[in-house]
Design an enzyme around this catalytic site. Structure first.
Site, short mmCIF file in Angstrom:
data_model
loop_
_atom_site.label_atom_id
_atom_site.label_comp_id
_atom_site.label_asym_id
_atom_site.label_seq_id
_atom_site.Cartn_x
_atom_site.Cartn_y
_atom_site.Cartn_z
N LYS A 9 0.83 -1.20 0.00
CA LYS A 9 0.00 0.00 0.00
C LYS A 9 0.88 1.26 0.00
O LYS A 9 2.10 1.18 0.22
CB LYS A 9 -0.93 -0.05 1.22
CG LYS A 9 -1.94 -1.22 1.17
CD LYS A 9 -2.84 -1.23 2.39
CE LYS A 9 -3.87 -2.33 2.34
NZ LYS A 9 -4.74 -2.31 3.56
N TYR A 49 -12.29 -3.12 -3.01
CA TYR A 49 -12.90 -3.17 -1.67
C TYR A 49 -14.42 -3.27 -1.72
O TYR A 49 -15.09 -2.86 -0.77
CB TYR A 49 -12.45 -1.94 -0.88
CG TYR A 49 -11.01 -2.05 -0.38
CD1 TYR A 49 -10.61 -3.13 0.41
CD2 TYR A 49 -10.07 -1.08 -0.69
CE1 TYR A 49 -9.30 -3.24 0.86
CE2 TYR A 49 -8.75 -1.18 -0.23
CZ TYR A 49 -8.37 -2.27 0.54
OH TYR A 49 -7.08 -2.38 1.00
N PHE A 57 -15.35 2.63 7.17
CA PHE A 57 -13.95 2.79 6.74
C PHE A 57 -13.77 2.67 5.23
O PHE A 57 -12.66 2.79 4.73
CB PHE A 57 -13.03 1.78 7.48
CG PHE A 57 -13.30 0.33 7.19
CD1 PHE A 57 -12.77 -0.29 6.05
CD2 PHE A 57 -14.05 -0.45 8.06
CE1 PHE A 57 -12.99 -1.64 5.79
CE2 PHE A 57 -14.28 -1.80 7.81
CZ PHE A 57 -13.75 -2.39 6.67
N ARG A 85 -1.09 -14.31 4.62
CA ARG A 85 -1.89 -13.59 5.63
C ARG A 85 -1.21 -13.71 7.00
O ARG A 85 -1.23 -12.77 7.79
CB ARG A 85 -3.31 -14.18 5.71
CG ARG A 85 -4.17 -13.96 4.48
CD ARG A 85 -4.81 -12.60 4.41
NE ARG A 85 -5.78 -12.34 5.45
CZ ARG A 85 -6.58 -11.28 5.46
NH1 ARG A 85 -6.51 -10.37 4.49
NH2 ARG A 85 -7.43 -11.09 6.44
N THR A 91 -5.29 -7.48 10.76
CA THR A 91 -5.65 -6.23 10.07
C THR A 91 -5.23 -5.00 10.86
O THR A 91 -4.68 -4.05 10.31
CB THR A 91 -7.18 -6.19 9.83
OG1 THR A 91 -7.56 -7.36 9.10
CG2 THR A 91 -7.60 -4.94 9.07
N ARG A 102 2.71 -6.30 9.68
CA ARG A 102 1.92 -5.21 10.25
C ARG A 102 2.28 -4.98 11.72
O ARG A 102 2.34 -3.83 12.18
CB ARG A 102 0.43 -5.53 10.11
CG ARG A 102 -0.09 -5.37 8.67
CD ARG A 102 -1.41 -6.07 8.51
NE ARG A 102 -2.13 -5.71 7.29
CZ ARG A 102 -3.25 -6.30 6.89
NH1 ARG A 102 -3.77 -7.28 7.62
NH2 ARG A 102 -3.85 -5.92 5.79
N ASN A 112 -1.95 0.18 7.30
CA ASN A 112 -1.43 -1.14 7.66
C ASN A 112 -0.57 -1.81 6.59
O ASN A 112 -0.39 -3.03 6.58
CB ASN A 112 -2.56 -2.04 8.14
CG ASN A 112 -3.60 -2.30 7.07
OD1 ASN A 112 -3.48 -1.80 5.95
ND2 ASN A 112 -4.59 -3.10 7.40
#
Ligand code: IDP
Ligand code: MG
Length: 149
Positions: A9, A49, A57, A85, A91, A102, A112
């Protein structure tokens, strides 16, 4: 072999963490089979998303993901969806294992660092949003036989 969609990100690139995160996926034993540095459009972010549309959010997350370049990637490996993951951590970085990406490098759920598909089905959908079939490479590596039988 199983594939997953991973995205570094905007904060990962802005904070110079791309190499560190990619190194963790490489060292684990996963294979990078597609990658591109790109700016995500609002239209693509909304598709990405879509399951969160209507949640509080959603808008801030779309704004975050479109705010600066990201690195979209496809990684391949045994059980790579679940294992990536696990490397990412929860998250919310505040609750993530401190040894995870994270948990080790982020402090807030709104920044994150990394996206990873949550199921094999989501991986197929997300890979299709970001990559064409020709952009996903198939190749062998010298160490493949030392990762699994
Ligand atoms: P995931 O990225 O671990 O799969 P999701 O629940 O699918 O988590 O949420 C997607 C993304 O939306 C998160 O990675 C994070 O960037 C953002 N997000 C989720 N929950 C919150 C929140 O409570 N506040 C701010 N952003 C959130
Ligand atoms: Mg998710």
């Amino acid at each position: 072999m199983e594939k997953t969609f991973i995205m570094l990100k905007p904060d990962a690139l802005q904070r110079d963490l791309a190499g560190e995160i990619i190194a963790r996926l490489e060292k684990k034993g996963f294979k990078l089979v597609a990658a591109k540095l790109m700016r995500v459009s609002r239209e693509l972010a909304e598709k990405h998303y879509q399951e969160h549309k209507g949640k509080g959010f959603f808008e801030p997350t779309v704004a975050y993901i479109t705010s600066s370049p990201v690195m979209a990637m496809v990684w391949e490996g045994k059980n790579v969806v679940a294992q990536a993951r696990s490397l990412m951590g929860a998250t919310n970085p505040a609750q993530a294992d401190p040894g995870s990406i994270r948990g080790g490098f982020a402090v807030d759920v709104s920044r994150n660092l990394i996206h990873g598909s949550d199921s094999v089905e989501s991986a197929g959908r997300e890979i299709g949003l970001y990559f064409s079939a020709e952009e996903i490479l198939s190749y062998s590596k010298a160490g493949d036989e030392w990762l699994s039988e």
